[in-house]
Motif scaffolding. Structure first.
Motif, PDB file in Angstrom:
ATOM      1  N   TYR A   1      81.068   9.075 -23.208  1.00 37.38           N
ATOM      2  CA  TYR A   1      82.306   8.650 -23.859  1.00 37.38           C
ATOM      3  C   TYR A   1      83.420   8.578 -22.821  1.00 37.38           C
ATOM      4  CZ  TYR A   1      80.387   9.364 -28.558  1.00 37.38           C
ATOM      5  OH  TYR A   1      79.630   9.269 -29.703  1.00 37.38           O
TER       6      TYR A   1
ATOM      7  N   GLN B   1      73.923  17.638 -29.358  1.00 42.64           N
ATOM      8  CA  GLN B   1      75.252  17.351 -29.885  1.00 42.64           C
ATOM      9  C   GLN B   1      75.194  16.250 -30.949  1.00 42.64           C
ATOM     10  OE1 GLN B   1      77.827  19.179 -28.769  1.00 42.64           O
ATOM     11  NE2 GLN B   1      76.598  20.216 -27.217  1.00 42.64           N
TER      12      GLN B   1
ATOM     13  N   ASN C   1      88.331   2.165 -31.947  1.00 40.69           N
ATOM     14  CA  ASN C   1      87.781   2.025 -30.607  1.00 40.69           C
ATOM     15  C   ASN C   1      87.073   0.679 -30.475  1.00 40.69           C
ATOM     16  OD1 ASN C   1      88.526   4.735 -30.114  1.00 40.69           O
ATOM     17  ND2 ASN C   1      86.605   5.455 -30.991  1.00 40.69           N
TER      18      ASN C   1
ATOM     19  N   LYS D   1      82.627   5.425 -27.254  1.00 49.11           N
ATOM     20  CA  LYS D   1      81.218   5.531 -26.896  1.00 49.11           C
ATOM     21  C   LYS D   1      80.799   4.324 -26.058  1.00 49.11           C
ATOM     22  CE  LYS D   1      76.576   6.217 -28.791  1.00 49.11           C
ATOM     23  NZ  LYS D   1      75.754   6.361 -30.017  1.00 49.11           N
TER      24      LYS D   1
ATOM     25  N   ASN E   1      81.900  13.552 -21.594  1.00 45.92           N
ATOM     26  CA  ASN E   1      83.207  13.019 -21.974  1.00 45.92           C
ATOM     27  C   ASN E   1      84.055  12.827 -20.725  1.00 45.92           C
ATOM     28  OD1 ASN E   1      82.921  12.908 -24.796  1.00 45.92           O
ATOM     29  ND2 ASN E   1      83.276  15.105 -24.962  1.00 45.92           N
TER      30      ASN E   1
ATOM     31  N   ILE F   1      87.728  11.802 -19.383  1.00 40.96           N
ATOM     32  CA  ILE F   1      89.106  11.702 -19.842  1.00 40.96           C
ATOM     33  C   ILE F   1      89.962  11.171 -18.698  1.00 40.96           C
ATOM     34  CG2 ILE F   1      91.137  12.960 -20.660  1.00 40.96           C
ATOM     35  CD1 ILE F   1      87.705  14.425 -21.276  1.00 40.96           C
TER      36      ILE F   1
ATOM     37  N   TYR G   1      77.978  13.509 -32.044  1.00 43.98           N
ATOM     38  CA  TYR G   1      77.960  12.382 -31.122  1.00 43.98           C
ATOM     39  C   TYR G   1      76.776  11.441 -31.303  1.00 43.98           C
ATOM     40  CZ  TYR G   1      81.643  14.981 -28.759  1.00 43.98           C
ATOM     41  OH  TYR G   1      82.810  15.638 -28.466  1.00 43.98           O
TER      42      TYR G   1
ATOM     43  N   GLU H   1      84.136  16.382 -19.001  1.00 40.08           N
ATOM     44  CA  GLU H   1      83.575  17.475 -19.787  1.00 40.08           C
ATOM     45  C   GLU H   1      82.096  17.191 -20.033  1.00 40.08           C
ATOM     46  OE1 GLU H   1      85.907  17.427 -23.295  1.00 40.08           O
ATOM     47  OE2 GLU H   1      87.685  18.322 -22.365  1.00 40.08           O
TER      48      GLU H   1
ATOM     49  N   ASP I   1      87.487   8.391 -22.934  1.00 35.63           N
ATOM     50  CA  ASP I   1      88.659   8.508 -23.817  1.00 35.63           C
ATOM     51  C   ASP I   1      88.277   8.350 -25.280  1.00 35.63           C
ATOM     52  OD1 ASP I   1      90.469   9.013 -21.766  1.00 35.63           O
ATOM     53  OD2 ASP I   1      90.850   6.893 -21.416  1.00 35.63           O
ATOM     54  N   GLY I   2      87.146   8.938 -25.654  1.00 36.40           N
ATOM     55  CA  GLY I   2      86.707   8.901 -27.038  1.00 36.40           C
ATOM     56  C   GLY I   2      85.943   7.672 -27.443  1.00 36.40           C
TER      57      GLY I   2
ATOM     58  N   THR J   1      76.260  15.480 -24.085  1.00 38.24           N
ATOM     59  CA  THR J   1      77.282  14.430 -24.084  1.00 38.24           C
ATOM     60  C   THR J   1      78.203  14.605 -22.888  1.00 38.24           C
ATOM     61  OG1 THR J   1      77.254  14.240 -26.492  1.00 38.24           O
ATOM     62  CG2 THR J   1      79.207  13.434 -25.365  1.00 38.24           C
TER      63      THR J   1
ATOM     64  N   SER K   1      91.243   2.106 -26.962  1.00 40.54           N
ATOM     65  CA  SER K   1      91.264   3.151 -27.974  1.00 40.54           C
ATOM     66  C   SER K   1      92.682   3.318 -28.504  1.00 40.54           C
ATOM     67  CB  SER K   1      90.771   4.485 -27.393  1.00 40.54           C
ATOM     68  OG  SER K   1      90.921   5.536 -28.321  1.00 40.54           O
TER      69      SER K   1
END
Length: 262
Positions: free
Chosen positions: A33, A69, A217, A38, A83, A85, A73, A63, A35-36, A81, A200
């Motif tokens: 992912y 998960q 998204n 997928k 992530n 950012i 997710y 992360e 910024d959120g 997962t 997003s």
């Protein structure tokens, strides 16, 4: 920094397939992912997303959630997962320029603007990277050239202490000369021209014991691949998603998490 149960691989020089495997499972069992949003790759047989075109300059942190998960997710997140950012603006107004050179005629340029106050935060970063590359195979000495040009941006606005809006945008245009794993073919024509774009939009309401996030998204990925026989193949992938994720905190130790998506 290193972490346990994580294996990273790169199949050649810059621009060649780069991935991360979690807990010893195959790549397709780890979701990514940004910024959120997928990520997925329509040109890979299992729709896995590889990270060779992600440049580090606009990344704030990464992360890694190891272990199953899937409840949050999706079904592919059996291994875990990842992530990613991207950066947000910091208090004040800032600009930054970075220029670099390296082996194999590599050149990089990065420029960013960012700022923040009580109501607004913004970040805008531009990158350009070029390299003559190296040959990924030992049956030829043809360099695998690579180019990466992109922009990353975030914008946030706080209406009040309880309600805010967040936007993030990512666009990358890259080009790679690559080798085929066969000594019987010529690699002069092999080329992959790539476009990746994500957006997003998040509406966040956080008051008392409730926190709700409504997000939209969008993902668009295009791969234009030229083979050794000068045959063109185009791959397209796109996703539009609307998500609602909420939580109710009973106390410091217990909370209820709920959500829907389309």
């Amino acid at each position: 920094e290193r972490t346990t149960s994580v294996n990273s691989f790169q199949m050649g020089g810059y621009g060649n397939n780069t991935g991360i495997q979690l807990r010893g499972l195959e790549k397709r069992y780890s979701t990514v992912y940004i910024d959120g949003v997928k990520m997925s790759d329509p040109s890979s047989p299992d729709n896995s997303f590889y990270m060779e075109n992600i440049m580090k300059d606009s990344i704030e942190r990464i992360e890694i959630l190891k272990g199953t998960q899937s409840s949050l997710y999706g079904s592919n997140a059996i291994g875990g997962t990842i992530n990613i950012i991207t950066k947000k603006g910091k208090t004040g107004n800032h600009s930054n320029v970075e220029v670099g050179t390296g082996s194999n005629n590599s050149k990089s340029l990065f420029y960013s603007l960012d700022g923040a106050n009580e109501k607004i935060n913004y970040y805008l970063g531009f990158n350009r990277f070029l390299t003559s590359g190296i040959s990924s195979m030992n049956h030829n000495d043809e360099d695998d050239k690579y180019r990466n040009e992109g922009v990353n941006g975030t914008f946030g606005f706080s209406f009040n202490e309880a309600f805010k809006i967040e936007n993030s945008l990512r666009y990358i245009n890259s080009d790679l000369k690559y080798d085929e794993p066969s000594a019987s073919t010529t690699d002069v024509n092999n080329r992959s021209d790539n476009i990746e774009g994500t957006y997003s939009l998040k509406l966040i309401h956080d008051k008392n014991k409730f926190k709700n996030t409504l997000s939209y998204n969008k993902t668009y990925i295009e791969r234009a691949v030229t083979s050794s026989t000068n045959t063109y193949t185009n791959y397209f992938g796109f996703r539009d998603a609307v998500n609602l994720l909420g939580e109710y905190n009973f106390n410091l130790d217990n909370k209820l998490v709920y959500g829907i998506d389309a």
